[in-house]
Each structure stands twice: as structure tokens, then as C-alpha cells.
Design a protein around this motif. Structure first.
Motif, PDB file in Angstrom:
ATOM      1  N   ALA A   1      46.557  43.345  36.503  1.00  0.00           N
ATOM      2  CA  ALA A   1      46.014  44.335  35.567  1.00  0.00           C
ATOM      3  C   ALA A   1      44.626  43.917  35.095  1.00  0.00           C
ATOM      4  N   VAL A   2      44.438  42.621  34.845  1.00  0.00           N
ATOM      5  CA  VAL A   2      43.117  42.127  34.432  1.00  0.00           C
ATOM      6  C   VAL A   2      42.124  42.290  35.582  1.00  0.00           C
ATOM      7  N   PHE A   3      42.567  41.992  36.809  1.00  0.00           N
ATOM      8  CA  PHE A   3      41.691  42.161  37.970  1.00  0.00           C
ATOM      9  C   PHE A   3      41.249  43.613  38.122  1.00  0.00           C
ATOM     10  N   LEU A   4      42.174  44.550  37.941  1.00  0.00           N
ATOM     11  CA  LEU A   4      41.827  45.973  38.048  1.00  0.00           C
ATOM     12  C   LEU A   4      40.856  46.388  36.945  1.00  0.00           C
ATOM     13  N   ALA A   5      40.978  45.770  35.777  1.00  0.00           N
ATOM     14  CA  ALA A   5      40.042  46.078  34.691  1.00  0.00           C
ATOM     15  C   ALA A   5      38.617  45.690  35.080  1.00  0.00           C
TER      16      ALA A   5
ATOM     17  N   ALA B   1      43.920  37.046  45.173  1.00  0.00           N
ATOM     18  CA  ALA B   1      44.968  36.984  46.191  1.00  0.00           C
ATOM     19  C   ALA B   1      45.411  35.549  46.448  1.00  0.00           C
ATOM     20  N   PHE B   2      44.459  34.621  46.607  1.00  0.00           N
ATOM     21  CA  PHE B   2      44.824  33.230  46.874  1.00  0.00           C
ATOM     22  C   PHE B   2      45.609  32.634  45.710  1.00  0.00           C
ATOM     23  N   ASN B   3      45.143  32.881  44.498  1.00  0.00           N
ATOM     24  CA  ASN B   3      45.845  32.330  43.336  1.00  0.00           C
ATOM     25  C   ASN B   3      47.222  32.960  43.162  1.00  0.00           C
ATOM     26  N   SER B   4      47.355  34.233  43.495  1.00  0.00           N
ATOM     27  CA  SER B   4      48.651  34.896  43.383  1.00  0.00           C
ATOM     28  C   SER B   4      49.652  34.302  44.370  1.00  0.00           C
ATOM     29  N   ILE B   5      49.209  34.093  45.609  1.00  0.00           N
ATOM     30  CA  ILE B   5      50.093  33.489  46.615  1.00  0.00           C
ATOM     31  C   ILE B   5      50.519  32.092  46.175  1.00  0.00           C
TER      32      ILE B   5
ATOM     33  N   ILE C   1      25.852  24.463  34.962  1.00  0.00           N
ATOM     34  CA  ILE C   1      26.539  25.098  33.841  1.00  0.00           C
ATOM     35  C   ILE C   1      26.658  26.580  34.138  1.00  0.00           C
ATOM     36  N   LEU C   2      27.797  26.964  34.656  1.00  0.00           N
ATOM     37  CA  LEU C   2      28.046  28.351  35.017  1.00  0.00           C
ATOM     38  C   LEU C   2      29.328  28.832  34.335  1.00  0.00           C
ATOM     39  N   PRO C   3      29.478  30.138  34.131  1.00  0.00           N
ATOM     40  CA  PRO C   3      30.733  30.661  33.585  1.00  0.00           C
ATOM     41  C   PRO C   3      31.893  30.372  34.543  1.00  0.00           C
ATOM     42  N   SER C   4      33.100  30.339  34.006  1.00  0.00           N
ATOM     43  CA  SER C   4      34.270  30.042  34.824  1.00  0.00           C
ATOM     44  C   SER C   4      35.385  31.024  34.501  1.00  0.00           C
ATOM     45  N   LEU C   5      36.282  31.195  35.464  1.00  0.00           N
ATOM     46  CA  LEU C   5      37.459  32.030  35.281  1.00  0.00           C
ATOM     47  C   LEU C   5      38.441  31.705  36.382  1.00  0.00           C
ATOM     48  N   GLY C   6      39.702  32.097  36.188  1.00  0.00           N
ATOM     49  CA  GLY C   6      40.710  31.898  37.216  1.00  0.00           C
ATOM     50  C   GLY C   6      41.869  31.033  36.745  1.00  0.00           C
ATOM     51  N   ALA C   7      43.014  31.210  37.434  1.00  0.00           N
ATOM     52  CA  ALA C   7      44.240  30.496  37.076  1.00  0.00           C
ATOM     53  C   ALA C   7      44.445  29.227  37.890  1.00  0.00           C
ATOM     54  N   SER C   8      43.413  28.769  38.584  1.00  0.00           N
ATOM     55  CA  SER C   8      43.573  27.640  39.499  1.00  0.00           C
ATOM     56  C   SER C   8      44.042  26.379  38.783  1.00  0.00           C
ATOM     57  N   GLY C   9      43.546  26.125  37.575  1.00  0.00           N
ATOM     58  CA  GLY C   9      43.940  24.914  36.863  1.00  0.00           C
ATOM     59  C   GLY C   9      45.426  24.893  36.573  1.00  0.00           C
TER      60      GLY C   9
END
Length: 351
Positions: A120-124, A171-175, A254-262
Motif C-alpha cells: 500500500a505504501v509502494f502504491l502511494a 519485490a526483492f524485499n517482499s520475497i 549522505i543520502l536519504p534512505s528507505l526500505g525494510a532491508s535492515g
């Protein structure tokens, strides 16, 4: 002028993580007590004993099936105002969804629910008019430039961990989450000492991932503010000796970050320690299998090299922080969870 942000992110992470952890423990206690009472825990016919976890889960699933059947029985009448061409697909969708929810093991259902939320966040992100909002609240910028933005910057420590801009990243993080999250759920559901009755392990699993995401995001944030930012300021303070390549490298540090990888790294490292005999496959070469410990060691080694050499394709600090948190939770997590539940009133199982 960039401002260092250290104390507030730590306090925010401790506050949100601790509150969520104890809220999850309280919910588990409440649900377990409800089903224990419903199934006659301590009654004469049980000779003072308690229902087992499997018995409570089976009863919970049977009640959910009954509720789903009751809803299905009345659904056609509720949709009678719609044309059959619309009402029939709605009923069929409800049947398929109910069957999936009732028949899917919780170890798979919990990661799937989280993936749906991330979707849902990705679609947003795909809605152009929402992009300014998403960049403000779902993209973490570790360095604060404007006074008064410190607490908003803290919020994105969490929201960025469920946010993905590109389909490949999502997709990679979801798998990975579906695969290793299921294994992590299985480990967290194993009996601990002391043995506490539990009708659900989903709150523990979700709170573990929340803590892992916060820990990995905070690790990256602190590394940027305590290591990268001073290095950047030193570089920029000597413009006469600053080449264009150095300026670009300093900016990209120093760049913005996002994702569930951690958080996924945490689930992966905990799974590797909990089930060392397991094997994993490379996503693009599924016919090649290797011991999970070797795979995790290789991934950690790549992140260490990337951190040392300054690679910026991935957030290596967040990955390493997540892997460390998973190992830490493997060592102390389940006793900590049991202690939190006991503090909130859970009683060890009566044998």
C-alpha cells in the motif's frame, strides 16, 4: 548549516520500540487469557488444568470460520441492491479471501500481511500528487538542516522502513520477508523458559520486526551524524583543496534512505542461528543451494567491504545493524519477551 541529530532519534526509537513491544505483549496476554477462560482453564472438568496452545489456536480458527460462514450467509442479501455482475465477484472474492486467511499458517500469514502493508505504501509512491507527502514522511533524511524539523526526522526513522519507491526494491524485499520472515516466526513461536501459554505469536513477530527496523535505521542515522557528517564538513571546509570528484563523493555519502532491508537482515541472521542446517538459494540462480550460515556470512562480508570502500548503492550500515540485532535477539529475545509478558501479568503454564 547541517545540524547533528543524535539524542532525539535515540529517545524516539527507545520510546516507540518499547511502547510497541509492551503493547504487543499486553495484547498477547489479553487474547490468551480470553481463550483460556473460554475453554475452561482451571475448571473442574479440566481438573484445574489449562488448554494447550494448539487447542486454543484450533478453537480460535473454528470461531473465525463460523464468523466467516455467518457473514457469507447474509452477504448476498446485503448486496442485493447491486447487479449480479458486480455482486457475484464480490461474494467469490470474499470466499477466496476467507479460505486463504483460514487455511494459511500464521507463520506465512503474518509476513503476507506486512507485505500487503508495504504494498500500500509502494502504491502511494505511484500517485504523483502524493509524492511531496511521501518524500516528507516516508523517506528518511539523516541530517537536519532546518530548526524545528528534528521530531519529524525521528518519525521517518520508522516510516522509511516500510517504504519502497521502486518495484524491484519492493519485490526483492517482499520475497525475502516472506521466506525468512516465516522461518523467524517459527523460531519465535518455539516454547521458551518459563513456558507461557500463547494463543498467538504474531504480536511478538511484528514487534521483533519493528524493533529490528528501528535499530537498523537508527544505526545508519547515527553513523551518518557521528562519522559521515563530520567528514563531510571537514571536506567542505577546505574548498581550495576540494576537487569535483571529492565534492560528489562527499555529497553522496549522505543520502536519504528507505526500505525494510535492515529488518529483513535481522530475520535472516536470527534464522541462520536458529536453524543452522538450513540451506538458501540465490534468487536469480534457484538451482544453486548453500548453507544459510555461509550465505549470511557472505552478505555481511559484502556489506563490510561496501562500508569500508564507501559504496552507496545500498545502506550497508543499516544491513549490518539489522544482522547484529538479529543475532542479539536470537541470544536474548525470547527470554526478554517472556519477561515482558510476566511483568504484564502472564502466568507460567500449570502442568
Amino acid at each position: 548549516m547541517p545540524r547533528r541529530s543524535v539524542a532525539r532519534p535515540i529517545l524516539f526509537s527507545l520510546g516507540l520500540g518499547g511502547a510497541a513491544y509492551f503493547a504487543a505483549a499486553a495484547y498477547t496476554n489479553t487474547e490468551t487469557e480470553h481463550w483460556m477462560r473460554k475453554l475452561g482453564a482451571g475448571s473442574v472438568w479440566r481438573m484445574g488444568g489449562q488448554p494447550g496452545d494448539r487447542e486454543m489456536m484450533r478453537a480460535q480458527r473454528l470461531e473465525a470460520a463460523k464468523d466467516a460462514q455467518d457473514t457469507l450467509n447474509t452477504l448476498p442479501q446485503r448486496l442485493s441492491f447491486l447487479p449480479s455482475a458486480i455482486a457475484t465477484p464480490i461474494v467469490r472474492t470474499y470466499i477466496l479471501t476467507s479460505e486463504y486467511l483460514l487455511n494459511t499458517p500464521a507463520a506465512q500469514l503474518a509476513p503476507a500481511g506486512l507485505i500487503a502493508g508495504m504494498g500500500a505504501v509502494f502504491l502511494a509512491w505511484r500517485v504523483p500528487r502524493w509524492e511531496p507527502f511521501m518524500r516528507t514522511w516516508f523517506l528518511h533524511r539523516p541530517v537536519v538542516f532546518t530548526r524545528g524539523m528534528e521530531w519529524r526526522n525521528c518519525v521517518t526513522l520508522f516510516t522509511s522502513t516500510i517504504s519502497h519507491q521502486s518495484f524491484a526494491h519492493f519485490a526483492f524485499n517482499s520475497i525475502a520477508l516472506y521466506s525468512f520472515g516465516s522461518a523467524a516466526y517459527t523460531y519465535l513461536s518455539l516454547p521458551s523458559s518459563p513456558s507461557l501459554p500463547s494463543v498467538t505469536h504474531t504480536p511478538h513477530f511484528v514487534s521483533f520486526l519493528l524493533l529490528a527496523g528501528l535499530f537498523s535505521s537508527l544505526s545508519s542515522h547515527l553513523f551518518t551524524n557521528l562519522v559521515r557528517l563530520p567528514r563531510l564538513l571537514r571536506t567542505l571546509s577546505s574548498p581550495a583543496r576540494l576537487s569535483s570528484a571529492q565534492a560528489l563523493a562527499a555529497h553522496q555519502a549522505i543520502l536519504p534512505s528507505l526500505g525494510a532491508s535492515g529488518a529483513i537482515y535481522a530475520a535472516l541472521s536470527m534464522t541462520a542461528l536458529a536453524f543452522p542446517d538450513s540451506h538458501v538459494s540465490i534468487i536469480f540462480l534457484p538451482f544453486i543451494s548453500m548453507p544459510i550460515g555461509l550465505g549470511v556470512a557472505g552478505m555481511v562480508a559484502v556489506d563490510l567491504v561496501g562500508l569500508i570502500r564507501g559504496w552507496r548503492m545500498f545502506d550497508h550500515v543499516a544491513h549490518l545493524g539489522g544482522a547484529f540485532f538479529g543475532a542479539l535477539y536470537y541470544a536474548y529475545g525470547r527470554p526478554l519477551w517472556a519477561r515482558a509478558r510476566e511483568l504484564l501479568g502472564a502466568q507460567p503454564r500449570v502442568l
